[in-house]
Design a protein around this motif. Sequence first.
Motif, short mmCIF file in Angstrom:
data_model
loop_
_atom_site.label_atom_id
_atom_site.label_comp_id
_atom_site.label_asym_id
_atom_site.label_seq_id
_atom_site.Cartn_x
_atom_site.Cartn_y
_atom_site.Cartn_z
N PHE A 1 16.64 -4.15 94.11
CA PHE A 1 17.92 -3.44 96.05
C PHE A 1 16.76 -3.63 97.28
O PHE A 1 15.73 -3.37 96.64
CB PHE A 1 17.89 -1.91 95.77
CG PHE A 1 17.64 -1.05 95.18
CD1 PHE A 1 16.12 0.02 96.74
CD2 PHE A 1 17.24 -0.39 94.13
CE1 PHE A 1 16.03 0.52 96.19
CE2 PHE A 1 16.27 0.43 93.55
CZ PHE A 1 15.25 1.16 94.91
N ALA A 2 17.46 -3.50 98.18
CA ALA A 2 17.10 -4.09 99.63
C ALA A 2 15.84 -2.61 99.76
O ALA A 2 15.89 -1.50 99.48
CB ALA A 2 17.68 -3.88 100.87
N ALA A 3 14.83 -2.55 100.47
CA ALA A 3 13.66 -1.83 100.46
C ALA A 3 14.25 -0.38 101.52
O ALA A 3 13.63 0.11 101.73
CB ALA A 3 12.52 -2.39 100.35
N ASP A 4 14.50 -1.10 102.32
CA ASP A 4 15.32 -0.51 104.09
C ASP A 4 15.62 0.51 103.44
O ASP A 4 16.10 0.53 103.00
CB ASP A 4 16.04 -1.53 104.49
CG ASP A 4 15.29 -3.10 105.30
OD1 ASP A 4 14.08 -3.00 104.99
OD2 ASP A 4 16.17 -3.64 105.20
N GLY A 5 14.99 1.76 103.79
CA GLY A 5 15.38 3.16 104.28
C GLY A 5 15.08 3.92 102.70
O GLY A 5 15.60 5.36 102.76
N ASP B 1 7.15 -0.79 85.50
CA ASP B 1 6.38 -1.54 86.80
C ASP B 1 7.34 -2.26 87.71
O ASP B 1 7.64 -3.08 88.68
CB ASP B 1 7.21 -3.43 85.69
CG ASP B 1 6.45 -3.39 84.54
OD1 ASP B 1 5.47 -3.12 84.34
OD2 ASP B 1 6.69 -3.34 83.41
N LEU B 2 7.37 -0.99 88.34
CA LEU B 2 8.24 -0.41 90.28
C LEU B 2 7.34 -1.34 90.74
O LEU B 2 6.36 -1.14 91.05
CB LEU B 2 8.66 0.72 90.25
CG LEU B 2 9.98 0.94 90.87
CD1 LEU B 2 10.66 2.59 91.11
CD2 LEU B 2 8.90 0.92 93.05
N THR B 3 7.89 -2.06 91.67
CA THR B 3 7.12 -2.45 92.76
C THR B 3 7.85 -2.69 93.87
O THR B 3 8.96 -2.78 93.71
CB THR B 3 6.23 -4.38 92.61
OG1 THR B 3 7.56 -4.73 92.71
CG2 THR B 3 5.30 -4.41 91.13
N VAL B 4 7.32 -2.77 95.47
CA VAL B 4 8.02 -2.64 96.32
C VAL B 4 7.24 -4.11 96.66
O VAL B 4 6.25 -4.45 97.23
CB VAL B 4 7.73 -2.32 97.46
CG1 VAL B 4 8.94 -2.02 98.42
CG2 VAL B 4 8.35 -0.79 96.43
N ALA B 5 8.40 -5.32 97.16
CA ALA B 5 7.58 -6.89 97.62
C ALA B 5 8.42 -7.51 98.15
O ALA B 5 10.13 -7.66 97.88
CB ALA B 5 7.11 -7.26 96.88
N ALA B 6 8.41 -7.88 99.94
CA ALA B 6 9.38 -9.27 100.25
C ALA B 6 11.17 -8.50 100.35
O ALA B 6 12.12 -9.50 100.22
CB ALA B 6 9.70 -10.24 99.53
N GLY B 7 10.75 -7.23 100.85
CA GLY B 7 11.70 -6.30 101.11
C GLY B 7 12.46 -5.51 100.70
O GLY B 7 14.07 -5.55 100.76
#
Length: 311
Positions: A232-236, A250-256
Amino acid sequence: MDTIIATRNLGKRFGRVRALDGLDLTVSAGEVHGFLGPNGAGKSTTIRVLLGLARASSGSATVFDQDPWNDAVSLHRRIAYVPGDVSLWPNLSGGEAIDLISRLRGGTADKAAYAAAKSRLTEIFQFDPTKKGRTYSKGNRQKVALIAAFATPAELYILDEPTSGLDPIMEAVFNQEIERAVAVGSTVLLSSHILSEVEQLCSRVSIIRAGRTVESGTLPQLRHLTRTGISFAADGVGQEQLARIPASHDLTVAAGRVRFSVGSDEINTVLPVLAALNVQGLTVNPPSLEELFLRHYGEELAADGVQAATR
């Protein structure tokens, strides 16, 4: 009859080589059953036993409750078989080869119905039946076997890599003919390396390794054994909120985007939490058949890669 094919503890030896080592396989009436495994796993040997072309060394195999070795002649009139590498008579035309194969199965008694089916299949497979067998490409040789198989109705289709050599358009035509056959009550055993084809067509799947069945069931049943991908979108969404997501791997945050996986049986737990976080752009990707397949062969493929890198 609910069970069309049944093998129990099926074994087959070629000298010291154990091609089948206690294979269990059940194919029910009216289903398209995917039969998966790499080269050497025992798929073609199993098919040869089911067709009465090879005799089992141990265990049992039945087709329509009959012994395929002793009752091969009567069974072959109820079965259509397409191998992955078709050989043709070099001096017969493609049309003559189709007629000969169909006559051997006793399928030309109703000449009008057979002629209509052959004409329809020749057209949709874009096949020229006038050329000699020696001039055909691999794909066209496959078309001969497929047209012959579908032109005469069969109760059971045993297909061993049937779309080998076909282009994507012809693969789509093949899929339509499988659906047509099943709609009138036929049963299909489909051995294929094309996982997307199996995933699209098959209601049940058996995966074999070293001559044994290692997984068998419907695709939804087998997907419980793998993980579902979620993003899902990382914004907010902050780290504290991400930490509240249960059972994530394996949670990652990349490219929004936030990406992670969960066990398929944990989806009902995770989705309410994501709804409470008001996440945007949510996507849920069920595990593919390829993932399940690699689960059994991933170590073997990795070992092959290591060996190749050290050569």
